[in-house]
Design an enzyme around this catalytic site. Structure first.
Site, mmCIF file in Angstrom:
data_model
loop_
_atom_site.group_PDB
_atom_site.id
_atom_site.type_symbol
_atom_site.label_atom_id
_atom_site.label_comp_id
_atom_site.label_asym_id
_atom_site.label_seq_id
_atom_site.Cartn_x
_atom_site.Cartn_y
_atom_site.Cartn_z
ATOM 1 N N CYS A 160 3.113 -38.542 -10.063
ATOM 2 C CA CYS A 160 3.452 -38.320 -11.473
ATOM 3 C C CYS A 160 4.194 -39.520 -12.051
ATOM 4 O O CYS A 160 5.016 -40.133 -11.377
ATOM 5 C CB CYS A 160 4.320 -37.079 -11.532
ATOM 6 S SG CYS A 160 5.007 -36.807 -13.129
ATOM 7 N N SER A 176 15.732 -31.391 -2.965
ATOM 8 C CA SER A 176 14.820 -32.028 -3.909
ATOM 9 C C SER A 176 14.259 -33.301 -3.292
ATOM 10 O O SER A 176 14.984 -34.261 -3.026
ATOM 11 C CB SER A 176 15.574 -32.341 -5.199
ATOM 12 O OG SER A 176 14.963 -33.406 -5.876
ATOM 13 N N SER A 177 12.931 -33.286 -3.063
ATOM 14 C CA SER A 177 12.352 -34.444 -2.366
ATOM 15 C C SER A 177 12.407 -35.684 -3.250
ATOM 16 O O SER A 177 12.631 -36.790 -2.771
ATOM 17 C CB SER A 177 10.937 -34.141 -1.902
ATOM 18 O OG SER A 177 10.023 -34.391 -2.915
ATOM 19 N N HIS A 185 6.369 -26.402 -9.290
ATOM 20 C CA HIS A 185 5.618 -27.022 -8.201
ATOM 21 C C HIS A 185 4.327 -26.289 -7.839
ATOM 22 O O HIS A 185 3.563 -26.754 -7.002
ATOM 23 C CB HIS A 185 6.474 -27.058 -6.933
ATOM 24 C CG HIS A 185 7.636 -27.972 -7.045
ATOM 25 N ND1 HIS A 185 8.943 -27.553 -6.887
ATOM 26 C CD2 HIS A 185 7.690 -29.276 -7.304
ATOM 27 C CE1 HIS A 185 9.739 -28.582 -7.057
ATOM 28 N NE2 HIS A 185 9.010 -29.641 -7.305
ATOM 29 N N CYS A 225 3.592 -26.970 -13.421
ATOM 30 C CA CYS A 225 3.486 -28.189 -14.215
ATOM 31 C C CYS A 225 2.003 -28.541 -14.376
ATOM 32 O O CYS A 225 1.248 -28.518 -13.393
ATOM 33 C CB CYS A 225 4.229 -29.319 -13.505
ATOM 34 S SG CYS A 225 3.971 -30.893 -14.327
ATOM 35 N N THR A 262 2.994 -35.094 -6.082
ATOM 36 C CA THR A 262 3.392 -35.800 -7.318
ATOM 37 C C THR A 262 4.631 -36.671 -7.153
ATOM 38 O O THR A 262 4.817 -37.624 -7.888
ATOM 39 C CB THR A 262 3.664 -34.799 -8.463
ATOM 40 O OG1 THR A 262 4.621 -33.850 -8.012
ATOM 41 C CG2 THR A 262 2.402 -34.109 -8.929
ATOM 42 N N CYS A 285 12.390 -33.863 -15.672
ATOM 43 C CA CYS A 285 11.086 -34.368 -16.091
ATOM 44 C C CYS A 285 10.453 -33.303 -16.995
ATOM 45 O O CYS A 285 10.968 -32.182 -17.111
ATOM 46 C CB CYS A 285 10.208 -34.589 -14.868
ATOM 47 S SG CYS A 285 9.939 -33.072 -13.954
ATOM 48 N N GLU A 336 5.124 -27.719 -3.074
ATOM 49 C CA GLU A 336 4.014 -28.234 -3.894
ATOM 50 C C GLU A 336 2.791 -28.497 -3.012
ATOM 51 O O GLU A 336 1.659 -28.149 -3.371
ATOM 52 C CB GLU A 336 4.421 -29.527 -4.604
ATOM 53 C CG GLU A 336 3.289 -30.087 -5.455
ATOM 54 C CD GLU A 336 3.522 -31.514 -5.913
ATOM 55 O OE1 GLU A 336 4.676 -31.892 -6.186
ATOM 56 O OE2 GLU A 336 2.530 -32.266 -5.977
ATOM 57 N N HIS A 345 6.556 -29.137 2.006
ATOM 58 C CA HIS A 345 7.047 -29.027 0.628
ATOM 59 C C HIS A 345 6.207 -27.977 -0.116
ATOM 60 O O HIS A 345 4.984 -27.960 0.023
ATOM 61 C CB HIS A 345 6.941 -30.387 -0.077
ATOM 62 C CG HIS A 345 7.614 -30.399 -1.414
ATOM 63 N ND1 HIS A 345 7.029 -29.854 -2.524
ATOM 64 C CD2 HIS A 345 8.833 -30.857 -1.802
ATOM 65 C CE1 HIS A 345 7.862 -29.990 -3.554
ATOM 66 N NE2 HIS A 345 8.964 -30.598 -3.139
HETATM 67 FE FE1 F3S Z 1 7.861 -33.177 -13.070
HETATM 68 FE FE2 F3S Z 1 5.475 -32.276 -13.277
HETATM 69 FE FE3 F3S Z 1 5.882 -34.742 -12.722
HETATM 70 S S1 F3S Z 1 7.175 -31.205 -12.374
HETATM 71 S S2 F3S Z 1 7.748 -34.782 -11.544
HETATM 72 S S3 F3S Z 1 6.388 -33.782 -14.625
HETATM 73 S S4 F3S Z 1 4.375 -33.448 -11.801
#
Ligand code: F3S
Length: 288
Positions: A199, A227-228, A81, A103, A171, A12, A133, A131
């Site tokens: 997200c 990885s969740s 995260h 992010c 997210t 992503c 994040e 987690h």
């Molecule tokens: Fe990736 Fe940021 Fe979304 S790390 S999953 S673009 S919140």
């Protein structure tokens, strides 16, 4: 037999940005540390370790690092995260250079919970409490905060009388489950602000994985075991396709394909590199 990749799969925006940051720093010749693994993908981490990037796991390790090293030659990169606010303070106190690869979508949640909790609201984070994040988001709250991971926890949640809540989501949380939890909280009649902070990248990946899995005879989900978002893709694909496999690398791929397979679908978590996705695609094409 057709092999098809989900419309949205793999890195992503936030993960790509964080990794680009690490590679840029490697070029600068500094000693690079990341606070926690920069992304949840063992393959990526192995590659970075080979290039000399080291991972710090605890606050104590940060303090130790500051004692042992020349801070001008050392950079600590904050993962995609994000981390609790306290970590920034420690980096500052210890005069360690901090390169923030959080992010921007995660940073926005951190800012929101900070502001809303300062305004006196009880923060509810819908997500997985262990987690990184979510631990990071919790670490930006200035007052009471509760993490709700499922419907049962939402049912049990009780707010002291007269309070207000501000609800945000991890997210990568499952969209449907988020709204179910919000609905339960809504029925309790609390005065609440709800921010759907799931997200887009997650939604797109979940939606296109479900669509492909519903058409496919076999579905392969590629991603790190921690990885969740990959685990959620696996869960979703499993609901649509009985022959769903979770693999980390090509070595895990031991497909026993049912007879008369027409379509093999492939999807990958947000921290799975393209190289790995291509390898799996090619392998399935050539060998089955
Ligand atoms: Fe990736 Fe940021 Fe979304 S790390 S999953 S673009 S919140």
């Amino acid at each position: 037999m057709e092999v098809k990749l989900a419309e949205y799969a793999g890195f992503c925006f936030g993960v790509k940005r964080a990794l680009d940051t690490v590679y840029e720093q490697i070029k600068n010749g500094k000693n690079i540390y990341t606070y926690g693994p920069i992304v949840h993908n063992e393959e990526v981490i192995r590659e970075l370790t080979e290039k000399g990037v080291r991972i710090l796991e605890t606050k104590e390790a940060l303090v130790e690092l500051a004692k042992e090293t020349n801070s001008r030659e050392t950079s600590v990169i904050i993962r995609a995260h994000g981390v609790p606010e306290e970590i920034y303070h420690i980096l500052e106190q210890e005069h360690l250079e901090c390169i923030d690869a959080t992010c921007p979508f995660v940073a926005r949640i951190q800012k929101k919970v900070e502001e809303e909790s300062r305004a006196g609201k009880h923060i509810v984070v819908i997500g997985n409490a262990v987690h990184p994040e979510v631990e990071g988001i919790v670490g930006w709250c200035k007052g009471p905060v509760t993490v709700l991971g499922d419907l049962a926890e939402a049912q049990e949640f009780e707010l002291p009388e007269g309070g207000e809540i501000c609800v945000v989501a991890q997210t990568t949380f499952n969209y449907k489950k988020f709204y179910n939890i919000v609905e339960i909280l809504g029925k309790k009649g609390y005065n609440s602000t709800v921010a759907n902070t799931i997200c887009n990248a997650t939604e797109e990946r979940q939606r296109s994985a479900r669509k492909l899995a519903s058409e496919a005879d076999v579905m392969i989900v590629i991603g790190g075991k921690h990885s969740s978002n990959t685990r959620k893709l696996y869960e979703i694909c499993g609901e649509e396709c009985a022959h769903t496999y979770f693999i980390q690398t090509l070595d895990d791929l031991r497909l026993e394909l049912p007879k008369a397979v027409r379509l093999v679908g492939i999807t990958a978590g947000a921290s799975t590199p393209n190289k790995l996705i291509e390898e799996v695609q090619n392998y399935v094409r050539i060998n089955f």
